[in-house]
Design an enzyme around this catalytic site. Structure first.
Site, PDB file in Angstrom:
ATOM      1  N   SER A 164       0.853  -1.184   0.000  1.00  0.00           N
ATOM      2  CA  SER A 164       0.000   0.000   0.000  1.00  0.00           C
ATOM      3  C   SER A 164       0.893   1.239   0.000  1.00  0.00           C
ATOM      4  O   SER A 164       2.077   1.151   0.378  1.00  0.00           O
ATOM      5  CB  SER A 164      -0.853   0.000   1.283  1.00  0.00           C
TER       6      SER A 164
ATOM      7  N   TYR B 125      -2.188  -1.444  10.463  1.00  0.00           N
ATOM      8  CA  TYR B 125      -2.154  -1.568   8.997  1.00  0.00           C
ATOM      9  C   TYR B 125      -0.803  -1.073   8.466  1.00  0.00           C
ATOM     10  O   TYR B 125      -0.173  -1.707   7.625  1.00  0.00           O
ATOM     11  CB  TYR B 125      -3.306  -0.747   8.413  1.00  0.00           C
TER      12      TYR B 125
HETATM   13  P1  NAD Z   1     -11.448  -6.128  -0.081  1.00  0.00           P
HETATM   14  O1  NAD Z   1     -12.036  -6.108   1.295  1.00  0.00           O
HETATM   15  O2  NAD Z   1     -12.352  -6.024  -1.254  1.00  0.00           O
HETATM   16  O3  NAD Z   1     -10.545  -7.416  -0.266  1.00  0.00           O
HETATM   17  C1  NAD Z   1      -9.895  -8.055   0.780  1.00  0.00           C
HETATM   18  C2  NAD Z   1      -9.851  -9.519   0.446  1.00  0.00           C
HETATM   19  O4  NAD Z   1      -9.204 -10.208   1.503  1.00  0.00           O
HETATM   20  C3  NAD Z   1     -11.260 -10.123   0.314  1.00  0.00           C
HETATM   21  O5  NAD Z   1     -11.276 -11.045  -0.747  1.00  0.00           O
HETATM   22  C4  NAD Z   1     -11.444 -10.824   1.657  1.00  0.00           C
HETATM   23  O6  NAD Z   1     -12.335 -11.916   1.559  1.00  0.00           O
HETATM   24  C5  NAD Z   1     -10.020 -11.266   1.906  1.00  0.00           C
HETATM   25  N1  NAD Z   1      -9.783 -11.606   3.303  1.00  0.00           N
HETATM   26  C6  NAD Z   1     -10.011 -10.863   4.404  1.00  0.00           C
HETATM   27  N2  NAD Z   1      -9.692 -11.577   5.521  1.00  0.00           N
HETATM   28  C7  NAD Z   1      -9.243 -12.779   5.076  1.00  0.00           C
HETATM   29  C8  NAD Z   1      -8.789 -13.946   5.734  1.00  0.00           C
HETATM   30  N3  NAD Z   1      -8.729 -14.028   7.068  1.00  0.00           N
HETATM   31  N4  NAD Z   1      -8.431 -15.005   4.968  1.00  0.00           N
HETATM   32  C9  NAD Z   1      -8.516 -14.954   3.620  1.00  0.00           C
HETATM   33  N5  NAD Z   1      -8.932 -13.879   2.949  1.00  0.00           N
HETATM   34  C10 NAD Z   1      -9.298 -12.797   3.676  1.00  0.00           C
HETATM   35  O7  NAD Z   1     -10.364  -4.962  -0.082  1.00  0.00           O
HETATM   36  P2  NAD Z   1      -9.329  -4.501  -1.212  1.00  0.00           P
HETATM   37  O8  NAD Z   1      -9.379  -3.034  -1.209  1.00  0.00           O
HETATM   38  O9  NAD Z   1      -9.513  -5.232  -2.469  1.00  0.00           O
HETATM   39  O10 NAD Z   1      -7.939  -4.912  -0.534  1.00  0.00           O
HETATM   40  C11 NAD Z   1      -7.070  -5.894  -1.054  1.00  0.00           C
HETATM   41  C12 NAD Z   1      -5.649  -5.569  -0.641  1.00  0.00           C
HETATM   42  O11 NAD Z   1      -5.262  -4.320  -1.207  1.00  0.00           O
HETATM   43  C13 NAD Z   1      -5.465  -5.443   0.884  1.00  0.00           C
HETATM   44  O12 NAD Z   1      -4.233  -6.022   1.258  1.00  0.00           O
HETATM   45  C14 NAD Z   1      -5.435  -3.940   1.069  1.00  0.00           C
HETATM   46  O13 NAD Z   1      -4.716  -3.576   2.209  1.00  0.00           O
HETATM   47  C15 NAD Z   1      -4.740  -3.497  -0.202  1.00  0.00           C
HETATM   48  N6  NAD Z   1      -4.961  -2.093  -0.553  1.00  0.00           N
HETATM   49  C16 NAD Z   1      -6.204  -1.622  -0.851  1.00  0.00           C
HETATM   50  C17 NAD Z   1      -6.364  -0.289  -1.202  1.00  0.00           C
HETATM   51  C18 NAD Z   1      -7.708   0.310  -1.579  1.00  0.00           C
HETATM   52  O14 NAD Z   1      -7.826   1.516  -1.711  1.00  0.00           O
HETATM   53  N7  NAD Z   1      -8.748  -0.482  -1.789  1.00  0.00           N
HETATM   54  C19 NAD Z   1      -5.256   0.558  -1.232  1.00  0.00           C
HETATM   55  C20 NAD Z   1      -4.001   0.027  -0.915  1.00  0.00           C
HETATM   56  C21 NAD Z   1      -3.864  -1.294  -0.585  1.00  0.00           C
END
Ligand code: NAD
Length: 257
Positions: free
Chosen positions: A139, A152
């Protein structure tokens, strides 16, 4: 560019960025293994849809990324792992002196420790295959900080550090390890926050997005899951074979500020 013949495991891929990365890797020809901690018909249907649309083999394997043994079992059950995308992640926002201990532990386990366990299980498979790519979804918060997100930010900085170490340990092998550092990405979760933000600040959609949600993103545009997926595909390409141990920001200029 084709990733035909390669198998990618993407943790946390039944929604958002993970699902977007799975789609892009499949469009590039890789067989994909989707994952989350649930085991619903919808989860398996996502894999079936990817297989139908792209012609690759797509499977869904349930495994809870908060548990080290399940992280390792995911890789073992997949049986092959050429591309490992550590993406599963959760968030909790609170001042550090009020941060619930169980939330801290869960964030560190899911966002950071899971990448240790899956990487440890996957590297022997990559070595056996003579090719491998570790792509960690970190991130902008793996490179910078914000208040109230201590767990985080600690986890994402940890993932960036782990990425560098894996790169050094595999430097003489045809294996690379890198981290993608997204800024704000338009996932269904983020999309769902827009109406609340509009209401809370009495703003139009554009105002809420630009002035509240994207205050730190100079482009004033969300990144898309397709762009994160495309970056993962690039890191798996031959052009990226000498890119290892580094981060690629997809953040509209956030970390240039
Ligand atoms: P999201 O909530 O849509 O996806 C998270 C995923 O992780 C989901 O598929 C969820 O089912 C899974 N998950 C959660 N707990 C779990 C567990 N215990 N075991 C297995 N799977 C699990 O969110 P996202 O935004 O798609 O985030 C995905 C990644 O991207 C994360 O690591 C997040 O930190 C990172 N990220 C997101 C953003 C953003 O703006 N959306 C920005 C930077 C980084």
């Amino acid at each position: 560019m084709t990733l035909a013949g390669k198998t990618a495991i993407i943790t946390g891929s039944n929604s958002g960025i993970g699902l977007g990365v799975a789609w892009e890797l499949a469009r590039a020809g890789a067989d994909v293994v989707l994952n989350s901690f649930t085991d619903s018909e919808e989860d398996h249907a996502l894999a079936a849809e990817i297989a139908k649309e792209t012609g690759v083999t797509a499977r869904y394997i349930k495994a809870d990324m908060s548990k080290g043994d399940e992280c390792r079992a995911l890789v073992e059950q997949a049986g092959v792992c050429d591309i490992l995308v550590n993406n599963a992640g959760i968030q909790h926002v609170a001042p550090i002196d009020e941060f619930p201990v169980e939330k801290w532990d869960a964030i560190i386990a899911i966002n950071m420790n899971s990448a240790f366990h899956t990487t440890a299980a996957a590297l022997p498979m990559m070595r056996k295959a003579g090719w491998g790519r570790v792509v960690n979804v970190a991130s902008a918060h793996g490179l910078t900080a914000s208040p109230y997100k201590s767990a985080y930010i600690a986890a994402k900085h940890g993932v960036v550090g782990m990425t560098k170490t894996v790169a050094l340990e595999t430097a003489r092998e045809p294996i690379t390890a890198n981290a993608i550092c997204p800024g704000y990405v338009l996932t269904p979760l983020v999309e769902a926050q827009i109406p609340d933000t509009m209401k809370q600040y009495n703003m139009t959609r554009e105002e809420a997005v630009e002035n509240v949600m994207l205050t730190r993103q100079p482009s004033k545009e969300f990144a898309t899951v397709e762009q994160i997926g495309g970056t993962a595909v690039f890191l798996c390409s031959d052009a990226a074979a000498q890119i290892t141990g580094t981060t690629i920001s997809v953040d509209g200029g956030w970390t240039a500020l």
